[in-house]
Motif scaffolding. Sequence first.
Motif, PDB file in Angstrom:
ATOM      1  N   ALA A   1       0.819  -1.218   0.000  1.00  0.00           N
ATOM      2  CA  ALA A   1       0.000   0.000   0.000  1.00  0.00           C
ATOM      3  C   ALA A   1       0.851   1.265   0.000  1.00  0.00           C
ATOM      4  CB  ALA A   1      -0.927   0.000   1.214  1.00  0.00           C
ATOM      5  N   ASN A   2       2.080   1.192   0.535  1.00  0.00           N
ATOM      6  CA  ASN A   2       2.954   2.364   0.579  1.00  0.00           C
ATOM      7  C   ASN A   2       3.782   2.530  -0.692  1.00  0.00           C
ATOM      8  OD1 ASN A   2       2.131   3.029   3.170  1.00  0.00           O
ATOM      9  ND2 ASN A   2       3.643   1.656   4.081  1.00  0.00           N
ATOM     10  N   GLY A   3       3.646   1.617  -1.627  1.00  0.00           N
ATOM     11  CA  GLY A   3       4.362   1.710  -2.883  1.00  0.00           C
ATOM     12  C   GLY A   3       5.715   1.024  -2.887  1.00  0.00           C
ATOM     13  N   TYR A   4       5.995   0.212  -1.873  1.00  0.00           N
ATOM     14  CA  TYR A   4       7.268  -0.503  -1.820  1.00  0.00           C
ATOM     15  C   TYR A   4       7.186  -1.794  -2.629  1.00  0.00           C
ATOM     16  CZ  TYR A   4       8.767   2.562   1.959  1.00  0.00           C
ATOM     17  OH  TYR A   4       9.120   3.646   2.699  1.00  0.00           O
ATOM     18  N   LEU A   5       8.225  -2.041  -3.402  1.00  0.00           N
ATOM     19  CA  LEU A   5       8.300  -3.252  -4.198  1.00  0.00           C
ATOM     20  C   LEU A   5       8.904  -4.372  -3.357  1.00  0.00           C
ATOM     21  CD1 LEU A   5       8.088  -4.585  -7.029  1.00  0.00           C
ATOM     22  CD2 LEU A   5      10.424  -3.805  -7.419  1.00  0.00           C
ATOM     23  N   HIS A   6       8.231  -5.509  -3.307  1.00  0.00           N
ATOM     24  CA  HIS A   6       8.708  -6.670  -2.552  1.00  0.00           C
ATOM     25  C   HIS A   6       9.019  -7.788  -3.535  1.00  0.00           C
ATOM     26  CE1 HIS A   6       7.712  -5.035   1.377  1.00  0.00           C
ATOM     27  NE2 HIS A   6       6.603  -4.556   0.817  1.00  0.00           N
ATOM     28  N   GLU A   7      10.318  -8.104  -3.652  1.00  0.00           N
ATOM     29  CA  GLU A   7      10.742  -9.198  -4.509  1.00  0.00           C
ATOM     30  C   GLU A   7      12.037  -9.779  -3.953  1.00  0.00           C
ATOM     31  OE1 GLU A   7      11.692  -8.029  -8.473  1.00  0.00           O
ATOM     32  OE2 GLU A   7      12.830  -6.305  -7.837  1.00  0.00           O
ATOM     33  N   PRO A   8      12.292 -11.053  -4.207  1.00  0.00           N
ATOM     34  CA  PRO A   8      13.510 -11.695  -3.692  1.00  0.00           C
ATOM     35  C   PRO A   8      14.712 -11.392  -4.583  1.00  0.00           C
ATOM     36  CG  PRO A   8      12.172 -13.311  -4.792  1.00  0.00           C
ATOM     37  CD  PRO A   8      11.388 -12.025  -4.801  1.00  0.00           C
ATOM     38  N   PHE A   9      15.135 -10.127  -4.617  1.00  0.00           N
ATOM     39  CA  PHE A   9      16.220  -9.712  -5.505  1.00  0.00           C
ATOM     40  C   PHE A   9      17.566 -10.300  -5.094  1.00  0.00           C
ATOM     41  CE2 PHE A   9      19.316  -6.632  -7.210  1.00  0.00           C
ATOM     42  CZ  PHE A   9      18.994  -6.755  -8.540  1.00  0.00           C
ATOM     43  N   TYR A  10      17.710 -10.679  -3.822  1.00  0.00           N
ATOM     44  CA  TYR A  10      18.966 -11.254  -3.356  1.00  0.00           C
ATOM     45  C   TYR A  10      19.289 -12.565  -4.067  1.00  0.00           C
ATOM     46  CZ  TYR A  10      15.805 -14.147  -0.608  1.00  0.00           C
ATOM     47  OH  TYR A  10      14.809 -15.001  -0.231  1.00  0.00           O
ATOM     48  N   LEU A  11      18.284 -13.248  -4.607  1.00  0.00           N
ATOM     49  CA  LEU A  11      18.517 -14.498  -5.324  1.00  0.00           C
ATOM     50  C   LEU A  11      19.325 -14.276  -6.601  1.00  0.00           C
ATOM     51  CD1 LEU A  11      15.049 -16.231  -4.930  1.00  0.00           C
ATOM     52  CD2 LEU A  11      17.163 -16.790  -3.739  1.00  0.00           C
ATOM     53  N   VAL A  12      19.188 -13.101  -7.202  1.00  0.00           N
ATOM     54  CA  VAL A  12      19.941 -12.795  -8.415  1.00  0.00           C
ATOM     55  C   VAL A  12      21.434 -12.729  -8.094  1.00  0.00           C
ATOM     56  CG1 VAL A  12      20.326 -11.079 -10.225  1.00  0.00           C
ATOM     57  CG2 VAL A  12      17.999 -11.593  -9.468  1.00  0.00           C
ATOM     58  N   GLY A  13      21.789 -12.050  -7.028  1.00  0.00           N
ATOM     59  CA  GLY A  13      23.192 -11.949  -6.632  1.00  0.00           C
ATOM     60  C   GLY A  13      23.791 -13.293  -6.275  1.00  0.00           C
ATOM     61  N   PHE A  14      23.060 -14.077  -5.493  1.00  0.00           N
ATOM     62  CA  PHE A  14      23.542 -15.414  -5.132  1.00  0.00           C
ATOM     63  C   PHE A  14      23.649 -16.310  -6.366  1.00  0.00           C
ATOM     64  CE2 PHE A  14      21.686 -14.781  -0.682  1.00  0.00           C
ATOM     65  CZ  PHE A  14      22.910 -14.372  -0.184  1.00  0.00           C
ATOM     66  N   GLY A  15      22.720 -16.160  -7.298  1.00  0.00           N
ATOM     67  CA  GLY A  15      22.756 -16.952  -8.522  1.00  0.00           C
ATOM     68  C   GLY A  15      23.971 -16.639  -9.371  1.00  0.00           C
ATOM     69  N   PHE A  16      24.259 -15.339  -9.558  1.00  0.00           N
ATOM     70  CA  PHE A  16      25.439 -14.959 -10.326  1.00  0.00           C
ATOM     71  C   PHE A  16      26.723 -15.392  -9.626  1.00  0.00           C
ATOM     72  CE2 PHE A  16      22.836 -11.717 -12.643  1.00  0.00           C
ATOM     73  CZ  PHE A  16      23.080 -12.231 -13.913  1.00  0.00           C
ATOM     74  N   PHE A  17      26.779 -15.235  -8.318  1.00  0.00           N
ATOM     75  CA  PHE A  17      27.969 -15.636  -7.564  1.00  0.00           C
ATOM     76  C   PHE A  17      28.233 -17.131  -7.688  1.00  0.00           C
ATOM     77  CE2 PHE A  17      29.960 -17.146  -3.635  1.00  0.00           C
ATOM     78  CZ  PHE A  17      31.171 -16.466  -3.735  1.00  0.00           C
ATOM     79  N   SER A  18      27.192 -17.938  -7.516  1.00  0.00           N
ATOM     80  CA  SER A  18      27.394 -19.383  -7.600  1.00  0.00           C
ATOM     81  C   SER A  18      27.679 -19.813  -9.043  1.00  0.00           C
ATOM     82  CB  SER A  18      26.201 -20.143  -7.023  1.00  0.00           C
ATOM     83  OG  SER A  18      25.042 -19.879  -7.771  1.00  0.00           O
ATOM     84  N   GLY A  19      27.069 -19.155 -10.009  1.00  0.00           N
ATOM     85  CA  GLY A  19      27.332 -19.493 -11.410  1.00  0.00           C
ATOM     86  C   GLY A  19      28.761 -19.174 -11.820  1.00  0.00           C
ATOM     87  N   PHE A  20      29.235 -17.977 -11.466  1.00  0.00           N
ATOM     88  CA  PHE A  20      30.616 -17.610 -11.789  1.00  0.00           C
ATOM     89  C   PHE A  20      31.615 -18.463 -11.020  1.00  0.00           C
ATOM     90  CE2 PHE A  20      28.952 -13.237 -13.016  1.00  0.00           C
ATOM     91  CZ  PHE A  20      28.989 -13.521 -14.372  1.00  0.00           C
ATOM     92  N   SER A  21      31.301 -18.782  -9.782  1.00  0.00           N
ATOM     93  CA  SER A  21      32.180 -19.651  -8.997  1.00  0.00           C
ATOM     94  C   SER A  21      32.257 -21.040  -9.620  1.00  0.00           C
ATOM     95  CB  SER A  21      31.690 -19.764  -7.556  1.00  0.00           C
ATOM     96  OG  SER A  21      31.695 -18.516  -6.929  1.00  0.00           O
ATOM     97  N   GLY A  22      31.135 -21.560 -10.067  1.00  0.00           N
ATOM     98  CA  GLY A  22      31.117 -22.863 -10.712  1.00  0.00           C
ATOM     99  C   GLY A  22      31.918 -22.873 -12.002  1.00  0.00           C
ATOM    100  N   LEU A  23      31.770 -21.815 -12.798  1.00  0.00           N
ATOM    101  CA  LEU A  23      32.560 -21.725 -14.025  1.00  0.00           C
ATOM    102  C   LEU A  23      34.050 -21.606 -13.723  1.00  0.00           C
ATOM    103  CD1 LEU A  23      30.377 -19.393 -16.258  1.00  0.00           C
ATOM    104  CD2 LEU A  23      30.834 -21.820 -16.562  1.00  0.00           C
TER     105      LEU A  23
END
Length: 58
Positions: free
Chosen positions: A23-45
């Motif tokens: 109601a206050n206009g705040y966006l709620h999304e699990p954006f931290y998953l993007v950072g963890f995904g890139f970190f684990s993907g680059f680490s795996g590569l």
Amino acid sequence: MGLILLAVVLFAIRAMSPTTIDANGYLHEPFYLVGFGFFSGFSGLLVLIIRFVLKRLR
């Protein structure tokens, strides 16, 4: 291989998670998953590249 699989799972969870605006206009999304995904993907590569180079040197 496990880190790359983890990255795929994290991006899939992010894609299926709902994004809401409260109601206050705040966006709620699990954006931290993007950072963890890139970190684990680059680490795996990086691990795969290092293992390939070390195997070639022997």
